[in-house]
Design an enzyme around this catalytic site. Structure first.
Site, mmCIF file in Angstrom:
data_model
loop_
_atom_site.group_PDB
_atom_site.id
_atom_site.type_symbol
_atom_site.label_atom_id
_atom_site.label_comp_id
_atom_site.label_asym_id
_atom_site.label_seq_id
_atom_site.Cartn_x
_atom_site.Cartn_y
_atom_site.Cartn_z
ATOM 1 C CB CYS A 1 -0.840 -0.223 1.161
ATOM 2 S SG CYS A 1 -2.509 0.741 0.740
ATOM 3 C CG HIS B 1 -3.700 -3.597 3.052
ATOM 4 N ND1 HIS B 1 -2.886 -3.188 3.910
ATOM 5 C CD2 HIS B 1 -4.275 -2.752 2.312
ATOM 6 C CE1 HIS B 1 -3.040 -1.747 3.796
ATOM 7 N NE2 HIS B 1 -3.598 -1.527 2.870
ATOM 8 C CD GLU C 1 -1.277 -6.207 5.030
ATOM 9 O OE1 GLU C 1 -0.940 -6.467 3.939
ATOM 10 O OE2 GLU C 1 -1.582 -5.130 5.379
HETATM 11 N N1 GLN Z 1 -2.060 6.739 2.767
HETATM 12 C C1 GLN Z 1 -1.944 5.766 1.313
HETATM 13 C C2 GLN Z 1 -3.530 5.977 0.637
HETATM 14 O O1 GLN Z 1 -4.343 6.335 1.317
HETATM 15 C C3 GLN Z 1 -1.624 4.475 1.582
HETATM 16 C C4 GLN Z 1 -2.857 3.684 2.584
HETATM 17 C C5 GLN Z 1 -2.305 2.572 3.310
HETATM 18 O O2 GLN Z 1 -1.072 2.088 3.337
HETATM 19 N N2 GLN Z 1 -3.027 1.553 3.708
HETATM 20 O O3 GLN Z 1 -3.620 5.765 -0.519
#
Ligand code: GLN
Length: 536
Positions: free
Chosen positions: A383, A509, A511
């Site tokens: 992310c 994600h 995970e």
């Molecule tokens: N801050 C980033 C976004 O909103 C990544 C979010 C995250 O790592 N879950 O796109």
């Protein structure tokens, strides 16, 4: 299927005794005996969901397939049961009040005074029973967050009292407490347990089963004493001695016959012996690694390991699959600089740059990615970690010195990470990110494909920003390719660098969906790449 049975897990004496792990372990045993089980968490705080909480407050925010932002305990439920949870599996006080107040405004209670009893408790009951009413589950386990005696927990404990009264043998309360060991006198003390059971009794709830967390074996005398003082059968006093891994807890509870006691009390058949072969195979690999692999986890919340719970668990699953022990080196992104990065990350076999929000620690993360890219250290960016790998590539390979994410600099000269179209009109913060599972097309001949061995996957998301496709051609020409694409929107879901042993950034994600029985393929591949790196 007969009527659904309800098990409530409450906690006493202190928080952090592991109610989530206990609920998961009991559920695992019941599932392994052939019952269909789900677990729900009731959280007593007033936020509608934990999505707006800082991880320092409450650890990781876990995301379900259907896009609910939830408590990290739901991650344990999924990892243990190997089955997805959903929006209904996590309910907060905020959500309960929100529905009651909405109903009041609609006029559903017209003429009545709206009160905690019965309106709030009825709404809690409805949220509990909703899971049982679908006919999908034989048993619903509901974990009550917090500790008995907390003001916030009172309506929940009252609801448990009412449900026990209404449901009779179809409901059961398992209370988890602590039996501390006083080193000075060399004694185990049961008084805190007695007091916490008294607190429950004051609220009209007689626990049926007590699980006592302890550092040492309790012995029959202590269990007898607790049984006598707390009005429970001796075989309903179960000890839970500290174990090296949370994944041992189901086996420990099995030894103590917790599953049998619970089934007997609920008038359910014992059924077959729990089928735990795959679980035991996992444990045996986990405990007998053939090597050690060190992975740096670069993030800004590293002081609180719970902030990265699903990531560390996914690495444990992937380590067992690869028969290696994954050792995590916690690296604070704010402390990493161009001058010390070689030392901070020196000797690690793989580098993972973590998810996150906001500006803090960004430059350190960029240095970490640069180190991984230039030194050919296997890299997984998740992310924000993926977004950082894009920024790093733009700045240091494409020469776009002022490249940034619009999240960090609204007026970035090269906005290589931009706010998603769908986010542009969003003004409210709660529950408005791109959340939950989306399709991803995986390009052939990529590390991503090597990991999944599938051309289409579904992964969970939680973000507002995204790779800016205006720059895609420039990136691809210089060697950073999009290896995963959303088929409906064309959003870049994964990037990688071909000229690198294993460099993958994913916007989703992975995970969240790694479980004991299904370690996530990307983590398995990443740990595998880290092992090869070490051997070279
Ligand atoms: N801050 C980033 C976004 O909103 C990544 C979010 C995250 O790592 N879950 O796109």
């Amino acid at each position: 299927m007969g009527t659904t049975k309800y098990i409530f897990v409450t906690g006493g004496v202190t928080s952090s005794l592991g109610k989530g792990i206990l609920a998961s372990s009991l559920a695992k045993l019941l599932q392994a005996r052939g019952y269909s089980v789900t677990i729900q968490k009731l959280d007593p705080y007033i936020n509608v969901d934990p999505g707006t909480l800082n991880p320092y407050e409450h650890g990781e925010c876990y995301v379900t397939e259907d896009g609910a932002e939830t408590d990290l305990d739901l991650g344990h439920y999924e990892r243990f049961l190997n089955a997805p949870t959903s929006q209904g599996n996590n309910v907060t006080t905020g959500r309960i009040y929100q529905s009651v107040i909405n109903k009041e405004r609609r006029g559903d209670y017209l003429g009545k005074t709206v009160q905690i009893i019965p309106h709030i408790t009825d709404e809690i009951k409805r949220r509990i029973k909703i899971l049982g009413s679908k006919g999908k589950y034989d048993i619903v386990i509901t974990e009550i967050g917090g500790t008995v005696g907390d003001i916030e927990s009172l309506p929940y404990v009252e609801t448990v009292r009412q449900l026990k009264w209404e449901l009779g043998n179809d409901a059961l309360v398992v209370h988890l407490t602590l039996v501390p060991f006083l080193a000075a006198s060399g004694e185990l003390k049961t008084k805190p347990t007695q007091h916490s059971v008294k607190l429950l009794l004051e609220n009209g709830v007689q626990p049926d089963v007590l699980v006592l967390r302890t550092e040492h074996d309790l012995g029959l005398n202590i269990r007898r004493k607790v049984a006598l003082f707390c009005n429970v059968d001796i075989d309903s006093v179960v000890q839970s001695v500290d174990v090296p891994t949370i994944y041992d807890v189901p086996l420990k509870m099995r030894e103590q016959k917790l599953d049998q006691t619970v089934l007997r009390k609920l008038d359910l058949e014992e059924g077959k012996e729990p089928e735990l072969k795959a679980w035991n195979d996992f444990l045996s690999k986990l405990k007998n690694p053939k090597s050690e692999t060190e992975i740096a986890l670069v993030g800004k919340y590293v002081e609180l390991h719970d902030a990265y719970k699903s990531i560390t668990e996914a690495m444990i699953h992937a380590g067992a699959m690869n028969e290696t022990k994954v050792k995590v080196r916690w690296v604070h992104s704010e402390e990493v600089t161009a001058d010390n990065v070689a030392e901070k990350l020196g000797g690690v076999d793989g580098i993972l740059v973590a998810p996150g929000f906001g500006h803090r620690g960004i430059e350190g993360k960029i240095e970490a990615v640069k180190h991984a890219r230039e030194n050919k250290v296997p890299f997984l960016g998740i992310c924000l970690g993926m977004q950082i790998s894009v920024i790093e590539f733009a700045r240091n390979v494409l020469g776009l010195t002022n490249a940034n994410s619009v999240e960090m600099n609204e007026k970035a000269q090269y906005p290589v990470i931009d706010l998603m179209e769908a986010q542009k009109g969003v003004t409210e913060k709660g529950g408005t990110m791109r959340l939950g599972a989306y399709d991803c097309q995986v390009k052939k001949d990529t590390n991503l494909f090597g990991a999944y061995k599938a051309a289409e996957v579904k992964e969970r998301h939680r973000h507002r920003y995204e790779f800016n496709n205006d720059f895609l051609e420039q990136f691809e020409n210089a060697g950073m390719k999009a290896s995963g694409i959303n088929p409906d929107t064309g959003l870049v879901e994964a990037v990688e660098i071909a000229e690198h042993p294993w460099f993958v950034g994913v916007q989703f994600h992975p995970e969240y969906s790694s479980t004991v029985l299904n370690p996530h393929p990307l983590f398995v591949a990443f740990v595998g790449a880290a092992m090869s790196n070490k051997n070279n």
